[in-house]
Design an enzyme around this catalytic site. Structure first.
Site, short mmCIF file in Angstrom:
data_model
loop_
_atom_site.label_atom_id
_atom_site.label_comp_id
_atom_site.label_asym_id
_atom_site.label_seq_id
_atom_site.Cartn_x
_atom_site.Cartn_y
_atom_site.Cartn_z
NE ARG A 82 46.17 87.04 49.23
CZ ARG A 82 46.29 87.94 50.32
NH1 ARG A 82 45.93 87.69 51.45
NH2 ARG A 82 47.05 88.84 49.86
CG HIS A 128 51.38 90.29 51.51
ND1 HIS A 128 50.18 89.56 51.30
CD2 HIS A 128 51.67 90.60 52.83
CE1 HIS A 128 49.72 89.42 52.70
NE2 HIS A 128 50.55 90.07 53.58
CD GLU A 174 45.99 93.37 55.45
OE1 GLU A 174 46.75 93.93 56.10
OE2 GLU A 174 45.12 92.37 55.82
CG ASN A 313 43.31 90.46 53.27
OD1 ASN A 313 42.75 89.48 52.64
ND2 ASN A 313 44.57 90.93 53.31
CE1 TYR A 315 43.92 87.54 60.03
CE2 TYR A 315 43.66 89.60 58.63
CZ TYR A 315 44.23 88.35 59.02
OH TYR A 315 45.19 87.78 58.17
CD GLU A 379 45.83 88.21 54.84
OE1 GLU A 379 45.85 88.96 55.95
OE2 GLU A 379 46.77 88.50 53.97
C1 PNW Z 1 47.42 91.21 57.94
N1 PNW Z 1 46.09 95.52 62.20
O1 PNW Z 1 48.14 92.27 58.52
C2 PNW Z 1 48.31 90.72 56.81
O2 PNW Z 1 48.07 90.79 55.25
C3 PNW Z 1 49.30 89.67 56.94
O3 PNW Z 1 50.55 89.72 56.41
C4 PNW Z 1 49.36 89.71 58.58
O4 PNW Z 1 50.26 88.33 58.93
C5 PNW Z 1 47.96 89.23 59.00
O5 PNW Z 1 46.96 90.15 58.69
C6 PNW Z 1 48.02 89.08 60.43
O6 PNW Z 1 48.34 90.33 61.28
C7 PNW Z 1 47.41 92.95 59.44
O7 PNW Z 1 46.88 96.20 63.20
C8 PNW Z 1 48.39 93.66 60.15
O8 PNW Z 1 44.98 95.95 62.27
C9 PNW Z 1 47.92 94.41 61.13
C10 PNW Z 1 46.66 94.83 61.33
C11 PNW Z 1 45.88 94.15 60.33
C12 PNW Z 1 46.28 93.33 59.52
#
Ligand code: PNW
Length: 549
Positions: A82, A128, A174, A313, A315, A379
């Protein structure tokens, strides 16, 4: 009698897996071959905007080293990659009447051919976060309604020039981040905010909601165009990818149970509800009143059903308490500390991220139940605490990241095989350490270490883990038998069905709510497969339903 390995221990053979990147985070060469400026070019250079004061001019130098990066992907054995296209390489000034840059098109065309030559399926993001600066100067970028036409023009060029070879399209990455971090908190380009210590201009109470609305419309019109003019001949699929982390109630209290749903409504429902269900969540309408733009019937008709799958995406997981006045979190407070004082999981380098695979599994179930679409995980990743200051050897032994991927790959497997969630891809963020936006190069998300002095790449233990795991869990696609293989043109490659084959839930238009308070019990019930029975979907067991009713 021989015992076949249990099917339930595997993912489907057409499951896509690999790594994700984004143009501005890896390419560098911001002046090469006629590229126009993006709004991140100069923003990153303003004092105080990145943690280490560094910018994206070189990044991981992937504009020059792209073939090495593709060979790295081959060494990892991925079947997909991707990446995103930089709008300002393709239309340097961005607009529908501006010239197209053939050199930029050629560069991406070579990249796509290089992937296909290596047997890797390109998974392409159109936007992006690197908007052509000229469009911001002209009408405020995403604040101006004109952006919809300019974005659709750009998307059309991409479909025309790459769509013979690209079968998986993502419109935006996002949109919450573009809206809130770019136009509310002011930490990402263009850095607008009501906070005058941060930005001379901006209105955090109105602009993020306008930007979000325009992002949705641009996405929807690009999808409409793809379906009307390209899908039949090119045979691809198109959708949006949303960020969103699981929200669990801090405890059993009714207000915290409601808070978790409010958090999901604003983080995810803001974009997903209009696209998959037809309108903004009620809670957002209540919270924002006439500051939230409304869809006209004509707009709604284009927006509803625009995305053919759910691009995910994710985390982390947040524990939610009602309260506070942060509209971008739905007036909900987030914590990782449980009522008994323990932490939810392992802390990453960035404050917003802890490892909690049970939350990932719960979110997969929630999204599948609520939106009834196949899910592409686009992601998922982890930044090890203080990795940037470790000697190389130590950084490569990235135990916490390995644990993160161990937990989340197990969650995927369980969600597919035990919960019946239709998951079709998994992309780890990221192929390389890279330009982590406002964090500069301090926060490292790569499964490959990058030495920024030499641009040498070194696989971390996590890359080895992920590679081995997918090798063991995605059966290689069976060779078609000669007499059965239809004579297929490349553009008629068999694709996963993107439309209408997801779970037929009886509640697609109702609002499932987070129903349980104790996060661990919620998750245990998911893990135990303690689901209400619904008809079996595509031969798999139904999705767990207790996070949603
Ligand atoms: C994503 N938060 O961004 C993006 O899609 C990527 O480009 C980035 O490098 C990756 O996650 C890691 O951060 C985020 O503050 C940026 O919650 C900030 C947040 C979440 C996702």
């Amino acid at each position: 009698m021989s015992v076949q390995p249990a099917q339930t221990e595997k993912l489907p053979s057409d499951f896509l897996w690999g790594f994700a990147t984004a143009s501005f985070q890896i390419e560098g060469s911001t002046n090469a071959d006629g590229r126009g400026k993006s709004w991140w070019d100069d923003f990153a250079k303003l004092p105080g905007k990145t943690l280490d004061g560094r910018d994206g001019d070189v990044a991981t130098d992937s504009y020059n080293r792209w073939e090495d990066d593709l060979d790295l992907l081959v060494s990892y054995g991925v079947n997909s990659y991707r990446f995103s296209l930089a709008w300002s390489r393709i239309v340097p000034l961005g607009g529908r009447n501006d010239p197209v840059n053939e050199a930029g098109i050629q560069w991406y065309s070579n990249l796509i051919d290089g992937l296909l030559k290596r047997g890797i399926t390109p998974f392409v993001t159109l936007y992006h976060w690197d908007l052509p600066q000229a469009l911001y100067d002209r009408y405020g970028g995403w604040l101006g309604r004109e952006i919809v036409e300019d974005y659709v023009n750009y998307a059309k060029i991409c479909f025309q020039r790459f769509g013979d070879r690209v079968k998986f399209w993502l419109t935006h990455n996002e949109p919450w981040c573009v809206s809130v971090l770019g136009h509310g908190r002011g930490v990402f380009a263009p850095g607008r905010s009501s906070d005058r210590t941060r930005s001379p201009e901006g209105d955090s109470s109105t602009e993020p909601w306008i930007v979000g609305h325009n992002l949705i419309l641009a996405h929807a019109h690009a999808c409409k165009l793809y379906r009307e003019e390209f899908k039949a001949s090119q045979g691809g699929t198109i959708g949006i990818t949303l960020n969103g982390d699981m929200a669990l109630p801090y405890d059993d209290s009714p207000e915290n149970i409601a808070a978790a749903q409010h958090a999901l409504d604003v983080a995810i429902g803001w974009f997903a509800d209009p696209i998959y269900l037809g309108d903004y969540p009620e809670y957002m309408k209540e919270m924002l009143g006439d500051r939230l733009p409304r869809f006209t019937p004509e707009e709604r008709a284009v927006v509803l059903g625009s995305s053919e799958f759910y691009g995910m995406n994710t985390y982390t997981t947040n524990l939610c308490k009602a309260g506070g006045d942060d509209e971008f979190q739905g007036k909900v407070e987030y914590t990782f500390t449980r009522p008994d004082g323990t932490q939810l999981g392992t802390q990453a380098h960035c404050a917003w991220l802890q490892d909690y695979p049970e939350g990932f599994r719960a979110l997969l179930n929630y999204l599948y139940k609520r939106y009834s679409k196949p899910i592409y995980v686009t992601e998922n990743g982890f930044a090890v605490k203080d990795e940037n200051t470790m000697p190389l050897e130590q950084a490569l032994a990235d135990h916490d990241r390995v644990q993160y991927f161990k937990g989340n790959t197990a969650a995927i497997l369980a969600a597919v095989n035990e919960d019946g969630v239709d998951i079709r891809s998994y992309f780890a963020w990221s192929l390389l350490d890279n330009f982590e936006w406002a964090d500069g190069y301090v926060t490292r998300f790569g499964l490959t270490y990058v030495d920024y002095d030499t641009q040498e790449r070194y696989p971390k233990d996590s890359a080895k883990f992920v590679t081995q795991w997918f090798k063991e869990h995605v059966p290689s696609a069976p060779e078609p038998k000669k007499d059965q293989a239809p004579n297929k043109e490349p553009e008629h490659l068999e694709l996963p069905q993107a439309n209408g084959d997801a779970a037929e839930t009886d509640s697609a238009t109702t609002s499932p709510t987070v129903e349980t308070a104790d996060p661990t019990s919620a998750v245990k019930r998911v893990a135990n497969g303690d689901a209400t029975t619904t008809p079996t979907v595509r031969g798999r067991r139904p999705a767990a339903t207790h996070l949603a009713h």
